[in-house]
Scaffold this motif. Structure first.
Motif, PDB file in Angstrom:
ATOM      1  N   ARG B  30      -2.305   7.428  -4.634  1.00  0.00           N
ATOM      2  CA  ARG B  30      -1.894   6.389  -3.689  1.00  0.00           C
ATOM      3  C   ARG B  30      -2.956   5.304  -3.518  1.00  0.00           C
ATOM      4  O   ARG B  30      -2.657   4.129  -3.415  1.00  0.00           O
ATOM      5  N   TYR B  31      -4.222   5.731  -3.425  1.00  0.00           N
ATOM      6  CA  TYR B  31      -5.280   4.799  -3.077  1.00  0.00           C
ATOM      7  C   TYR B  31      -5.999   4.315  -4.331  1.00  0.00           C
ATOM      8  O   TYR B  31      -6.326   5.093  -5.226  1.00  0.00           O
ATOM      9  N   SER B  49      -6.543  -0.604  -1.945  1.00  0.00           N
ATOM     10  CA  SER B  49      -5.097  -0.582  -1.747  1.00  0.00           C
ATOM     11  C   SER B  49      -4.677   0.809  -1.291  1.00  0.00           C
ATOM     12  O   SER B  49      -5.138   1.819  -1.833  1.00  0.00           O
ATOM     13  N   TYR B  50      -3.798   0.848  -0.315  1.00  0.00           N
ATOM     14  CA  TYR B  50      -3.289   2.130   0.165  1.00  0.00           C
ATOM     15  C   TYR B  50      -1.807   2.299  -0.140  1.00  0.00           C
ATOM     16  O   TYR B  50      -1.133   3.160   0.442  1.00  0.00           O
ATOM     17  N   GLY B  51      -1.303   1.473  -1.028  1.00  0.00           N
ATOM     18  CA  GLY B  51       0.073   1.601  -1.492  1.00  0.00           C
ATOM     19  C   GLY B  51       0.500   0.322  -2.174  1.00  0.00           C
ATOM     20  O   GLY B  51      -0.234  -0.691  -2.148  1.00  0.00           O
ATOM     21  N   LYS B  53       1.676  -3.098  -2.794  1.00  0.00           N
ATOM     22  CA  LYS B  53       1.641  -4.317  -1.986  1.00  0.00           C
ATOM     23  C   LYS B  53       0.864  -4.172  -0.680  1.00  0.00           C
ATOM     24  O   LYS B  53       0.874  -5.099   0.145  1.00  0.00           O
ATOM     25  N   ASP B  54       0.176  -3.064  -0.505  1.00  0.00           N
ATOM     26  CA  ASP B  54      -0.650  -2.865   0.698  1.00  0.00           C
ATOM     27  C   ASP B  54      -2.113  -2.863   0.298  1.00  0.00           C
ATOM     28  O   ASP B  54      -2.582  -1.940  -0.377  1.00  0.00           O
ATOM     29  N   THR B  55      -2.834  -3.912   0.709  1.00  0.00           N
ATOM     30  CA  THR B  55      -4.240  -4.020   0.356  1.00  0.00           C
ATOM     31  C   THR B  55      -5.050  -4.435   1.570  1.00  0.00           C
ATOM     32  O   THR B  55      -4.501  -4.951   2.564  1.00  0.00           O
ATOM     33  N   ASP B  56      -6.370  -4.220   1.466  1.00  0.00           N
ATOM     34  CA  ASP B  56      -7.243  -4.621   2.568  1.00  0.00           C
ATOM     35  C   ASP B  56      -8.612  -4.959   1.995  1.00  0.00           C
ATOM     36  O   ASP B  56      -8.952  -4.563   0.875  1.00  0.00           O
ATOM     37  N   SER B  67      -4.135  -7.596  -6.261  1.00  0.00           N
ATOM     38  CA  SER B  67      -2.690  -7.404  -6.160  1.00  0.00           C
ATOM     39  C   SER B  67      -2.336  -6.038  -6.714  1.00  0.00           C
ATOM     40  O   SER B  67      -2.967  -5.535  -7.649  1.00  0.00           O
ATOM     41  N   ARG B  68      -1.313  -5.460  -6.095  1.00  0.00           N
ATOM     42  CA  ARG B  68      -0.811  -4.164  -6.566  1.00  0.00           C
ATOM     43  C   ARG B  68       0.701  -4.189  -6.463  1.00  0.00           C
ATOM     44  O   ARG B  68       1.273  -3.971  -5.396  1.00  0.00           O
ATOM     45  N   THR B  71       2.446   1.205  -8.574  1.00  0.00           N
ATOM     46  CA  THR B  71       1.513   2.269  -8.211  1.00  0.00           C
ATOM     47  C   THR B  71       0.359   2.357  -9.200  1.00  0.00           C
ATOM     48  O   THR B  71      -0.784   2.584  -8.820  1.00  0.00           O
TER      49      THR B  71
END
Lengths: 110, 114
Positions: B30-31, B49-51, B53-56, B67-68, B71
């Motif tokens: 996932r990460y 990224s934690y999923g 389209k989920d990034t920080d 960008s993700r 997976t």
């Protein structure tokens, strides 16, 4: 900085001797991990110790954790030339992230 | 390297050009993380990224974007490369619970910005 700090920065020993590296950190942690990096390669996970554990063993590796002193040590017993590498501690301080120290460069002389 | 590849492995570019580094995993973790490694600084987190389209942002995110869309792929883009971005870049993955767990690293990309 939230990084751990390893001590010493460099260590040179003879094959067969034990190697001890220390790590100090500043904040509360979920766990502390040790990684090895051979020259020109990515890091490889060695061992993870959780904040409620005091000591952990894996083969020739022994890790201790003292949360009251915010410190950890990695002991490699009966070192081999193949143990020559850089060793990093990493603290798990939040949901997902690790914070790495600057590493100890270990040289084991055959 | 736990089913993680990075491309390219080496790149030389000029100041001001955009650069994209790719990390690909076959572990379905996932990460995913991007770090840079510089002498005297250890590894520093750029983005994670934690999923999909989920990034920080991480500690040193200025000048970088990620960008993700799948997976298995995590892209790091240097929007306009500078000499201070000369470094070795590592991708890492972590599969587990969401509490900072064991990370598995790729082989690294050595980037030189002239």
């Amino acid at each position: 900085s939230q990084q751990g700090e390893e001590d010493p920065q460099a260590l040179s020993i003879q094959e067969g001797e034990n190697a001890t590296m220390n790590c100090s950190y500043k904040t509360s942690i979920n766990n502390l991990q040790w990684y090895r990096q051979n020259s020109g390669r990515g890091l490889v996970h060695l061992i993870l110790i959780r904040s409620n554990e005091r000591e952990k063993h894996s083969g020739r590796l022994r890790v201790t954790l003292d949360t009251s002193k915010k410190s950890s040590s990695l002991l490699i017993t009966a070192s081999r030339a193949a143990d020559t590498a850089s060793y990093f501690c990493a603290t798990g301080e939040g949901a997902n992230n690790l914070f790495f120290g600057t590493g100890t460069r270990l040289t084991v002389i055959p | 390297d736990a089913g993680i590849t990075q491309s390219p492995r080496h790149k030389v570019t000029e100041t001001g050009t955009p650069v994209t580094l790719r990390c690909h995993q076959t572990e379905n973790h996932r990460y995913m993380y991007w770090y840079r490694q510089d002498p005297g600084h250890g590894l520093r987190l750029i983005h994670y990224s934690y999923g999909v389209k989920d990034t920080d942002k991480g500690e040193v995110s200025d000048g970088y974007s990620v960008s993700r869309s799948k997976t298995e792929d995590f892209l790091l883009t240097l929007e306009s490369a500078t000499s201070s971005q000369t470094s070795v870049y590592f991708c890492a993955i972590s599969g587990a619970s969401g509490v900072a767990d064991t990370q598995y690293f790729g082989p690294g990309t050595r980037l030189t910005v002239l």
